[in-house]
Scaffold this active site. Structure first.
Site, mmCIF file in Angstrom:
data_model
loop_
_atom_site.group_PDB
_atom_site.id
_atom_site.type_symbol
_atom_site.label_atom_id
_atom_site.label_comp_id
_atom_site.label_asym_id
_atom_site.label_seq_id
_atom_site.Cartn_x
_atom_site.Cartn_y
_atom_site.Cartn_z
ATOM 1 N N GLU A 75 0.830 -1.210 0.000
ATOM 2 C CA GLU A 75 0.000 0.000 0.000
ATOM 3 C C GLU A 75 0.862 1.257 0.000
ATOM 4 O O GLU A 75 0.517 2.248 -0.645
ATOM 5 C CB GLU A 75 -0.972 0.023 1.183
ATOM 6 C CG GLU A 75 -1.891 1.229 1.109
ATOM 7 C CD GLU A 75 -3.275 0.999 1.672
ATOM 8 O OE1 GLU A 75 -4.039 1.978 1.663
ATOM 9 O OE2 GLU A 75 -3.595 -0.112 2.107
ATOM 10 N N THR A 76 1.981 1.227 0.673
ATOM 11 C CA THR A 76 2.884 2.376 0.658
ATOM 12 C C THR A 76 3.376 2.655 -0.762
ATOM 13 O O THR A 76 3.281 3.785 -1.250
ATOM 14 C CB THR A 76 4.084 2.132 1.594
ATOM 15 O OG1 THR A 76 3.597 1.958 2.934
ATOM 16 C CG2 THR A 76 5.068 3.285 1.549
#
Length: 171
Positions: A75-76
């Site tokens: 997700e980062t």
């Protein structure tokens, strides 16, 4: 652990943010969670985001890389790509994350590479492949982010805010 080294941004991205008075490399980080987990962003553009994360400190009780840690890395990286695609006038907000875990990792670093699947006006979707140090696929993830416009104070604008602004402008 988790300190950011020099992130490679495209010059046009640096120039865009510099014109707004923002020092993007100084501002950029993986966030508090990413920092606690040791996420390092090595390369960042809308076309490709690369980052690493140590397995140590991010394991589940059996000593394997925790699936949630892979999700944080994915997700980062996908969010960074989405943010860079959206530009300085939008923020990226994750709305869907899917992770398939293929194999365990017990030590070393895992590396994630995010590449775009779709880059539109209101959404961006990235595929993130996470591999171990032997270049074996550990996880495949897909992240879709909503791209929201920001106001002059840097806050995300809602659909109602945008409609109201259009009404005031006579659009």
């Amino acid at each position: 652990m988790g300190e950011q080294t020099s992130v490679k941004f495209p010059q046009e991205v640096l120039d865009e943010y510099a014109a707004l008075g923002v020092d993007l490399p100084a501002l950029f980080s993986a966030g508090h969670l990413g920092t606690r987990m040791g996420v390092q962003i090595l390369e960042a553009s809308a076309e490709r985001v690369v980052g690493t994360m140590p397995v140590e400190g991010n394991t589940q009780p059996y000593g394997l890389l925790h699936g949630g840690a892979s999700a944080v890395l994915a997700e980062t990286l996908g969010s960074v790509g989405s943010m860079l695609h959206g530009g300085s006038g939008r923020i990226a907000v994750g709305v869907d994350l899917n992770c398939t875990h293929h194999r365990g990792a017990r030590s070393g670093l895992v590396t994630g590479v995010a590449t775009p699947v779709h880059r539109g006006r209101s959404t961006a979707t990235y595929e993130i492949v996470i591999s171990d140090e032997q270049d074996r696929r550990v996880c495949t993830a897909r992240l879709t982010c909503l791209l929201r416009e920001v106001d002059d104070a840097g806050r995300a604008r809602t659909v109602a805010d945008i409609a109201e602004a259009k009404d005031r402008a006579g659009a």
